[in-house]
Design an enzyme around this catalytic site. Sequence first.
Site, short mmCIF file in Angstrom:
data_model
loop_
_atom_site.label_atom_id
_atom_site.label_comp_id
_atom_site.label_asym_id
_atom_site.label_seq_id
_atom_site.Cartn_x
_atom_site.Cartn_y
_atom_site.Cartn_z
N SER A 126 15.32 -31.48 -2.42
CA SER A 126 16.66 -31.18 -1.95
C SER A 126 17.56 -30.66 -3.06
O SER A 126 17.48 -31.11 -4.21
CB SER A 126 17.29 -32.45 -1.35
OG SER A 126 18.65 -32.26 -1.05
N THR A 180 18.42 -23.77 3.96
CA THR A 180 18.83 -24.55 5.14
C THR A 180 20.02 -23.88 5.80
O THR A 180 21.05 -23.63 5.15
CB THR A 180 19.17 -25.99 4.73
OG1 THR A 180 17.97 -26.63 4.28
CG2 THR A 180 19.72 -26.77 5.91
#
Length: 385
Positions: A126, A180
């Site tokens: 992430s 994302t």
Amino acid sequence: MNARTSTNATSTVPAIETLPASIVNVADHMHFAETRLDPQAWAYFSGGAGDEITLRANRDAWNSIHIVPRVMRAMPGGHTRVSLLGKTLLHPLLLAPVAFQQLAHADGELASAYAAAVNGAGMVLSTQSSTGLESVAAAFKSEASAGPLWFQLYMQHDRGFTRDLVLRAEAAGYEALVLTVDAASSGARDGERRVQFKLPAHISAVNLQGLPPWQMPPLAAGESAMFDRLLMHAPTWDDIDWLKSISKLPVIIKGVLHEADAAIAIDRGADGLVVSNHGGRTLDTVPATASVLPRIADTVSGRIPLLVDGGIRRGTDVLKAIGLGATAVMIGRPYVCGLANAGAVGVAHVLRLLCDELEIAMALSGVATLADAKSVINPPTVNYK
């Protein structure tokens, strides 16, 4: 009870921890993790948006799909290997990007990286990792058996900072960017609001250190803070071109639920797609990923890799996903719960459980290789237009 603090949290190799013998599946890991994590961390990792309809639907959708076994098939030479962006994986499992893993365990993303690499799994780190991207890459790539290592990217308001972040990831050895696109704003997560969630002082998104603060310009009459300010920095289709102009890494789009968007992504040069609703954490009442996967797979038609996440808890779910057209799958909450329960050992145990269950499902359904998975899966139906 707080998450266990490893005795060697500052070392490069995670501590060896043990699990109760009563943990025999992913659900057991998730139940046990609730007793290990403090209420704030549990609310952050386990909760979904709104009434958590999508969160539940993700799980229910996999349960509603049937495996229809074929019998008396020859099985010698069977295996779980798949090919993904030119790399052969031992099995189709990757760790999804999950932020702030030190909330679950002091070893955080380092423990997840070691566990994934040893088990031949891929990992997507992430942007909001609580461990530096270079340290995670070094840990992951220290194992020869490691799968692919990708970097999940949230576009930042400062393009220069985003460019530097991408170049850091490329220099550290990450093999793809996972952009994302389904979280331009945070979801309304009631569980976090009830516990008044906030990060502990010692945990932060370390890869974003040095990002200049964004000062929202004053709103003119009739303007919206959301639409005219906060969404100014949300990703657009042009960002695929921009990312490819600054980096040689493949660009994978994460957060696609409609086949029309899948078609646009391919036309704009995306190198892969992830069918995802952010684990039910952003917009509630969107479809379960399993229910839309077949239509997107038909649109993609094998032109680029197609991954899926959301609600995968069993090896049978993995077989179903591949049978519905996915190249590979990502898991999120299961491995974070394993992390909370026993650090790297817990993550490795979750991966081992799913891999073993996948092999069992293949053996009992007459599927020697995952290329044959489609022949035993009854696809779901979805009625939206």
